[in-house]
Design a protein around this motif. Structure first.
Motif: not given
Length: 189
Positions: A85-90, A92-96, A158-163, A168-172
């Motif tokens: 799940l967290f890899d998938v989030l990563g 998503w976070f890194n996608s435009p 992780a979603i909040i931290a990424a947004h 850049e490390t929220a998912a990991q």
């Protein structure tokens, strides 16, 4: 097969709402951005809120299907899929396409607890949690309810931290904590 006009409207409105927010998106903006007339919009949806609800339902379906498909592609085991799940989030976070969580945005704009849009947002989170709990049960963990709540807090954080913080490390970071939590939990014997 060409999507019907209603489906096309929902798909286009989903993108406009996601990028601009719900209150900031008026009917005139929807007409301009979707190319669909107000008359056609009101033919399919009595109110803007009805269109928002349809957009959220579509987003829920698309997002949950993407998450589950990628989890299955990344791991064959239930525990591995939970962590994936967290890899998938990563990804998503890194996608435009990443502009935060549409459901978090919706619940912040529609704060009344019983508002249909807020309830639809909560339903999305509940369905994701049920999926995670199902995987934890299949992996043989005890106390899956508590583990699910903890993992969902990590996911949302992780979603909040990424947004918000543009981490850049929220998912990991969240995955590392999830691994620690699952290692400390006792699978059923």
């Amino acid at each position: 097969m060409r999507a019907n006009k209603r489906d096309e409207l929902v798909q286009k409105a989903l993108s406009v709402f996601y990028l601009n927010g719900f209150h900031a998106t008026g009917m005139d903006m929807l007409v301009k951005e979707t190319g669909i007339s107000k008359t056609s919009m009101y033919k399919h949806f009595k109110t803007k809120e009805d269109l928002i609800l349809a957009s959220l339902r579509l987003r829920d379906e698309l997002f949950r299907n993407m998450i589950q498909r990628r989890q299955e592609e990344l791991s064959e085991t239930p525990k591995g899929q939970v962590l994936a799940l967290f890899d998938v989030l990563g990804e998503w976070f890194n996608s435009p396409e990443f502009h935060g969580c549409m459901f978090i945005k919706a619940s912040s704009e529609f704060q009344e607890p019983n508002h249909p849009i807020r309830r639809q947002s909560a339903e999305h989170k509940l369905l994701l949690a049920e999926h995670i709990e199902k995987l934890l049960v299949l992996a043989g963990y005890d106390n899956t309810n508590t583990l699910t709540r903890q993992l969902m807090v990590l996911k949302e954080g992780a979603i909040i931290a990424a947004h918000v913080s543009q981490s850049e490390t929220a998912a990991q970071d969240a995955k590392t904590i999830a691994e620690t939590i699952l290692e400390g939990a006792n699978p059923k014997s």
